[in-house]
Write an enzyme that holds these catalytic residues in place. Structure first.
Site, PDB file in Angstrom:
ATOM      1  N   HIS A   1     108.389  -4.045  59.538  1.00  0.00           N
ATOM      2  CA  HIS A   1     107.583  -3.268  60.481  1.00  0.00           C
ATOM      3  C   HIS A   1     107.543  -3.957  61.846  1.00  0.00           C
ATOM      4  O   HIS A   1     107.841  -3.330  62.870  1.00  0.00           O
ATOM      5  CB  HIS A   1     106.163  -3.094  59.936  1.00  0.00           C
ATOM      6  CG  HIS A   1     105.224  -2.428  60.883  1.00  0.00           C
ATOM      7  ND1 HIS A   1     104.966  -1.078  60.840  1.00  0.00           N
ATOM      8  CD2 HIS A   1     104.487  -2.918  61.916  1.00  0.00           C
ATOM      9  CE1 HIS A   1     104.111  -0.766  61.808  1.00  0.00           C
ATOM     10  NE2 HIS A   1     103.796  -1.874  62.477  1.00  0.00           N
ATOM     11  N   GLU A   2     107.190  -5.225  61.865  1.00  0.00           N
ATOM     12  CA  GLU A   2     107.089  -5.939  63.147  1.00  0.00           C
ATOM     13  C   GLU A   2     108.457  -6.093  63.803  1.00  0.00           C
ATOM     14  O   GLU A   2     108.575  -5.991  65.027  1.00  0.00           O
ATOM     15  CB  GLU A   2     106.405  -7.296  62.962  1.00  0.00           C
ATOM     16  CG  GLU A   2     104.969  -7.220  62.476  1.00  0.00           C
ATOM     17  CD  GLU A   2     104.041  -6.386  63.353  1.00  0.00           C
ATOM     18  OE1 GLU A   2     104.309  -6.229  64.564  1.00  0.00           O
ATOM     19  OE2 GLU A   2     103.037  -5.871  62.823  1.00  0.00           O
TER      20      GLU A   2
ATOM     21  N   HIS B   1     109.292  -3.154  65.910  1.00  0.00           N
ATOM     22  CA  HIS B   1     108.788  -3.217  67.283  1.00  0.00           C
ATOM     23  C   HIS B   1     109.706  -4.070  68.153  1.00  0.00           C
ATOM     24  O   HIS B   1     109.975  -3.725  69.305  1.00  0.00           O
ATOM     25  CB  HIS B   1     107.363  -3.773  67.320  1.00  0.00           C
ATOM     26  CG  HIS B   1     106.345  -2.891  66.679  1.00  0.00           C
ATOM     27  ND1 HIS B   1     106.248  -1.538  66.929  1.00  0.00           N
ATOM     28  CD2 HIS B   1     105.371  -3.186  65.780  1.00  0.00           C
ATOM     29  CE1 HIS B   1     105.249  -1.037  66.223  1.00  0.00           C
ATOM     30  NE2 HIS B   1     104.708  -2.009  65.508  1.00  0.00           N
TER      31      HIS B   1
ATOM     32  N   HIS C   1     104.928   2.920  66.670  1.00  0.00           N
ATOM     33  CA  HIS C   1     104.346   3.392  65.412  1.00  0.00           C
ATOM     34  C   HIS C   1     104.771   4.828  65.172  1.00  0.00           C
ATOM     35  O   HIS C   1     104.966   5.600  66.110  1.00  0.00           O
ATOM     36  CB  HIS C   1     102.825   3.278  65.446  1.00  0.00           C
ATOM     37  CG  HIS C   1     102.361   1.874  65.277  1.00  0.00           C
ATOM     38  ND1 HIS C   1     101.392   1.322  66.071  1.00  0.00           N
ATOM     39  CD2 HIS C   1     102.734   0.889  64.426  1.00  0.00           C
ATOM     40  CE1 HIS C   1     101.188   0.070  65.699  1.00  0.00           C
ATOM     41  NE2 HIS C   1     101.995  -0.221  64.716  1.00  0.00           N
ATOM     42  N   CYS C   2     104.902   5.159  63.907  1.00  0.00           N
ATOM     43  CA  CYS C   2     105.425   6.463  63.491  1.00  0.00           C
ATOM     44  C   CYS C   2     104.369   7.157  62.624  1.00  0.00           C
ATOM     45  O   CYS C   2     103.647   6.499  61.876  1.00  0.00           O
ATOM     46  CB  CYS C   2     106.718   6.225  62.695  1.00  0.00           C
ATOM     47  SG  CYS C   2     107.482   7.711  62.062  1.00  0.00           S
TER      48      CYS C   2
ATOM     49  N   CYS D   1     106.830   6.253  56.686  1.00  0.00           N
ATOM     50  CA  CYS D   1     107.780   5.323  57.284  1.00  0.00           C
ATOM     51  C   CYS D   1     107.178   3.921  57.311  1.00  0.00           C
ATOM     52  O   CYS D   1     105.954   3.772  57.423  1.00  0.00           O
ATOM     53  CB  CYS D   1     108.069   5.804  58.724  1.00  0.00           C
ATOM     54  SG  CYS D   1     109.213   4.801  59.672  1.00  0.00           S
TER      55      CYS D   1
ATOM     56  N   CYS E   1     111.905   6.035  58.286  1.00  0.00           N
ATOM     57  CA  CYS E   1     112.101   7.470  58.113  1.00  0.00           C
ATOM     58  C   CYS E   1     113.391   7.873  58.852  1.00  0.00           C
ATOM     59  O   CYS E   1     113.962   7.084  59.616  1.00  0.00           O
ATOM     60  CB  CYS E   1     110.901   8.250  58.651  1.00  0.00           C
ATOM     61  SG  CYS E   1     110.720   8.190  60.448  1.00  0.00           S
TER      62      CYS E   1
ATOM     63  N   CYS F   1     113.154   7.513  62.756  1.00  0.00           N
ATOM     64  CA  CYS F   1     113.252   6.130  63.253  1.00  0.00           C
ATOM     65  C   CYS F   1     114.663   5.584  63.076  1.00  0.00           C
ATOM     66  O   CYS F   1     115.155   4.845  63.932  1.00  0.00           O
ATOM     67  CB  CYS F   1     112.219   5.242  62.563  1.00  0.00           C
ATOM     68  SG  CYS F   1     110.520   5.559  63.128  1.00  0.00           S
TER      69      CYS F   1
END
Length: 165
Positions: free
Chosen positions: A113-114, A117, A123-124, A128, A147, A150
């Site tokens: 996740h990080e 970025h 953010h989605c 996702c 997802c 993304c």
């Protein structure tokens, strides 16, 4: 693009899984840059937590490459939040905490996740890994994968000329 991976002493057990997951998700090479001890000046004794912004700033000052992810084992917070699993600066670096997550798989999920970025993803709202988590339950519930939307965004950033990551 390469992503440098750092970790504090005691977090070595996460490095291989995190490296594999980031590499597989974003098609980048993850380089093990070794130990980076925690920055004790980030500790806030009133909160008994580490300021994630200060840790991230410290990481950015320590890296010599373009992008990095740092795994720490400390409880982190940001202003106006009780805690955070991680914090990133778009296109530069991220810090991920193992403190509140129950497994290596969750550490890897939050690192992906990080790292998203760091790759430029926001953010989605879809199902996702880039979905924002306000609680451990949210983090557990979100999938470990990007997802379709993304994935397309990452693919465009990789192949379109002139875009920098």
């Amino acid at each position: 693009m390469d992503v440098d991976l750092f970790y504090v002493p005691g977090c070595e057990q996460f490095k291989d899984l995190v490296s594999r997951k980031i590499a597989a998700t974003y098609g980048v090479q993850v380089k093990d840059r070794g130990l980076l001890p925690v920055y004790d000046r980030a500790y806030n004794p009133l909160r008994r937590q580490y300021d994630a912004y200060v840790l991230l700033d410290y990481l950015i000052r320590c890296i010599v490459s373009d992008t990095a992810v740092w795994i720490v084992d400390r409880d982190m917070y940001c202003e106006n939040l009780n805690f955070v699993f991680g914090l990133a600066m778009y296109h530069i670096a991220a810090v991920v905490s193992t403190y509140r997550v129950p497994s290596a798989e969750m550490v890897a999920k939050e690192a992906v996740h990080e790292a998203g970025h760091v790759m430029g993803l926001q953010h989605c709202k879809n199902r996702c890994v880039m979905r924002y988590s306000e609680s451990l339950e949210d983090a557990l519930d979100k999938p470990s994968e990007l997802c379709t939307s993304c994935k397309k965004t990452i693919d465009r950033k990789v192949v379109e000329p002139g875009l920098q990551m």
